[in-house]
Enzyme design. Structure first.
Site, PDB file in Angstrom:
ATOM      1  N   ARG A 135       0.879  -1.162   0.000  1.00 45.73           N
ATOM      2  CA  ARG A 135       0.000   0.000   0.000  1.00 45.73           C
ATOM      3  C   ARG A 135       0.915   1.209   0.000  1.00 45.73           C
ATOM      4  NH1 ARG A 135      -0.669   3.809   3.018  1.00 45.73           N
ATOM      5  NH2 ARG A 135      -2.447   5.203   2.886  1.00 45.73           N
TER       6      ARG A 135
ATOM      7  N   LYS B 209       2.457   4.877  -0.296  1.00 50.55           N
ATOM      8  CA  LYS B 209       1.956   6.180   0.150  1.00 50.55           C
ATOM      9  C   LYS B 209       1.582   7.014  -1.059  1.00 50.55           C
ATOM     10  CE  LYS B 209       3.632   7.165   4.737  1.00 50.55           C
ATOM     11  NZ  LYS B 209       4.074   8.259   5.615  1.00 50.55           N
ATOM     12  N   ARG B 210       0.412   7.620  -0.993  1.00 48.94           N
ATOM     13  CA  ARG B 210      -0.082   8.465  -2.063  1.00 48.94           C
ATOM     14  C   ARG B 210       0.315   9.916  -1.764  1.00 48.94           C
ATOM     15  NH1 ARG B 210      -4.466   6.018  -4.698  1.00 48.94           N
ATOM     16  NH2 ARG B 210      -5.452   8.050  -4.939  1.00 48.94           N
TER      17      ARG B 210
ATOM     18  N   ASN C 287      15.961   6.030  16.273  1.00 48.23           N
ATOM     19  CA  ASN C 287      15.536   7.349  15.802  1.00 48.23           C
ATOM     20  C   ASN C 287      14.901   8.034  16.987  1.00 48.23           C
ATOM     21  OD1 ASN C 287      16.164   6.384  13.247  1.00 48.23           O
ATOM     22  ND2 ASN C 287      14.037   5.983  12.680  1.00 48.23           N
TER      23      ASN C 287
ATOM     24  N   ALA D  46      11.592   9.506  14.062  1.00 46.95           N
ATOM     25  CA  ALA D  46      10.753   8.727  14.974  1.00 46.95           C
ATOM     26  C   ALA D  46       9.288   9.076  14.761  1.00 46.95           C
ATOM     27  CB  ALA D  46      11.150   9.001  16.419  1.00 46.95           C
TER      28      ALA D  46
ATOM     29  N   HIS E 258       7.721   7.461  22.560  1.00 41.08           N
ATOM     30  CA  HIS E 258       8.119   6.530  23.603  1.00 41.08           C
ATOM     31  C   HIS E 258       9.492   5.917  23.260  1.00 41.08           C
ATOM     32  CE1 HIS E 258       6.648   3.880  26.978  1.00 41.08           C
ATOM     33  NE2 HIS E 258       7.797   3.327  26.632  1.00 41.08           N
TER      34      HIS E 258
ATOM     35  N   HIS F 216      12.373   3.890  22.183  1.00 41.93           N
ATOM     36  CA  HIS F 216      12.467   2.570  21.573  1.00 41.93           C
ATOM     37  C   HIS F 216      13.627   2.533  20.592  1.00 41.93           C
ATOM     38  CE1 HIS F 216      10.214   4.893  18.570  1.00 41.93           C
ATOM     39  NE2 HIS F 216      10.596   4.007  17.674  1.00 41.93           N
TER      40      HIS F 216
ATOM     41  N   CYS G  49      44.350  -3.001  12.069  1.00 40.91           N
ATOM     42  CA  CYS G  49      42.943  -2.589  11.925  1.00 40.91           C
ATOM     43  C   CYS G  49      42.875  -1.066  11.955  1.00 40.91           C
ATOM     44  CB  CYS G  49      42.115  -3.199  13.061  1.00 40.91           C
ATOM     45  SG  CYS G  49      40.488  -2.424  13.265  1.00 40.91           S
TER      46      CYS G  49
END
Lengths: 346, 346
Positions: B20, B22-23, B152, B159, B163, B165, B195
């Protein structure tokens, strides 16, 4: 003097402003947009910019005064400085060099409210001539090997001034992304002995589902692996490597495609912020068989950007086939009525 | 099903949401932030997320009910789908494959107002354990070869929910940026037999000007070629390739560095939006001598992003030496008083 610094892992050069670095509180300051009504790019304010390096103006009118329809001025807050030498040097394990380069602003029109979708074909042609003229002029300076023309439109796309303008940066190094494109084009060419961009054009014309506009010389389409919703590329249909080698016929063909595509985006997406960038071959390269100059237009519609920057891993919520269809429907429907709509809303 | 599509020039895979899309009008909709007060990640709303795949919760408490201090749930709007096979296939000159992958959300705390700078060391340790546990669990699925942990924070950083996450994406391909880092590390290793990240750590400790924090096991510093103001990287001081191989001691050492660095950024920059991303070795690679896992933190302070995406050409207005000094001053000055400050502002 600003400086170039090289990331030791990725080999990417970054410009670091060392002169007067931004302090934490500078980022909290209110947006530059809210600086009030004064615009240094508007007609009559010619003395508020650095002296012009080029202008298209009425015969007899004086530099840095009225009478112009397009001006080019040095950026007042340049990311790079035009004086001096590169002076490549190490610092411990790291590499740096002076931030040598030119940073100019092409003021596209005296009209503060101008938009690409509303320009006349003639205006767009003039802007394209200015792009070409400035690159040709700057390429006389043998310190530069790459020219980047880009437009930030709208605050969300990084513009600090609303007045329609394009920026031109001339640098002594080829950006990593361009090097990668050339390398990718070379790998494809080595395998197929064809230009990957020429193949893409043929593929897009044949499938048709991602094409936005097309005329004799140019095509615009939503690329198969679009990173962003409504990302749109414009390419010359003939294999051409250097933007600045466009001729009069090319400009006549490119103008309606660039303007038309931006007009569709403007109408379809309610005048969105966007960037466009001209990707061209470094000026110290000849006519490569495997690279093809083009314009990438990226409307700035989503905020999911920070993550994408950091990983090169893009998630695009709008399939390019859908985007192209929305734009094409607009063209077939009511784009031709836009001048009326503008007049009635003015 | 979403799909991966490959850019034929750059070889970059992009995820295209085909289901679906995004339009145009979806982008004009008011920001998701304004959806009102309801938060599906808050304590008591456990039935508003997909069923949890893991949780740290009180003994005897039931899944998808209260009693947790950390939950992991599948993303309700995943960019990828976990069912099926890759089914690589061509379309004309292009390459595509099914959008196979896992997309999970680590709900870091029941506290909607939680911030990294305010977490206890113990909370941060728990979050790090959860990151590790989920990668170890998902790596049993042999279809996946790369795990991307990213945060984010704030609308400007992408975001859609406030909340606290973190997101975890498991994919069947290695992102281009990671491949480039590994390749860059390999080139350096071939030249010096060391390295590049280990060398960077030694260089930063020796010069000191870009160091933000350091303890027995970890260091955070503003990288020499920072792309963004206040960009900060965190690395294990010992050569380690896979984040998910951290042990208890590492977690105890990493927690105060990650929390402390984010707290300094939070205080110095007025709780800015930011992204952090864990860069780790693909799980189908062994312990490479030339790659070193690390965390890249990128505060989102400037808007000049669209252009940078498009070119890989970054302009950073704050030298990393200045950024590190601002952060260090904060630590030496008043960071220890922050708990007081928080209490008085609450």
């Amino acid at each position: 003097m600003p400086e170039f610094r090289k990331d030791p892992v990725l080999g990417r050069w970054v410009i670091i402003a060392t002169e007067r670095g931004k302090r934490p509180t500078d980022f909290e300051a209110p947006s530059e947009q809210s600086r009030g009504g004064f615009c240094p790019f508007c007609y009559g304010n010619e003395d508020k910019t650095p002296p012009e390096v080029m202008a298209y103006r009425e015969a007899g009118s004086k530099p840095n005064g009225p009478g112009w329809w397009l001006r080019v001025v040095p950026n007042k807050f340049p990311a790079l400085r035009v004086e001096g030498e590169l002076d490549r040097r190490g610092e411990g394990m790291y590499d740096r060099m002076n931030g040598l380069g030119a940073h100019e602003v092409i003021i596209e029109t005296p009209d503060h409210e101008g938009r690409w979708g509303w320009y006349t074909d003639r205006q767009v042609q003039e802007i394209l001539w200015a792009y070409r003229d400035r690159i040709l002029e700057l390429s006389k300076d043998k310190r530069f090997c790459y020219f980047m023309l880009f437009k930030n439109k709208g605050k969300e796309a990084g513009a600090s001034l609303d007045h329609p303008h394009t920026q031109l940066i001339a640098i002594p190094t080829v950006p990593k992304r361009v090097r990668e494109e050339i390398k990718g084009g070379k790998a494809y060419y080595d395998f197929r002995e064809r230009c990957v961009f020429c193949d893409m054009i043929a593929e897009e014309i044949s499938s048709g589902s991602r094409v936005v506009m097309e005329n004799r010389g140019f095509i615009s389409f939503a690329p198969f692996a679009s990173r962003f919703p409504f990302e749109t590329w414009i390419l010359p249909k003939r294999h051409e490597t250097h933007f600045e080698r466009i001729d009069r016929d090319d400009i006549v063909d490119l103008a309606p495609i660039l303007k038309g595509t931006l007009r569709m985006l403007q109408e379809c997406l309610n005048n969105p912020p966007y960037n466009f960038i001209i990707h061209t071959t470094p000026c110290n390269e000849g006519a490569l068989p495997h690279y093809h100059w083009h314009i990438e237009i990226m409307p700035k519609l989503t905020k999911v950007a920070g993550f994408e920057w950091g990983t090169g891993f893009y998630i695009n919520p709008t399939p390019p086939e859908d985007a192209a269809e929305f734009l094409r429907n607009l063209r077939e429907g009511n784009v031709e009525d836009l001048s009326t709509r503008r007049a009635s809303s003015a």
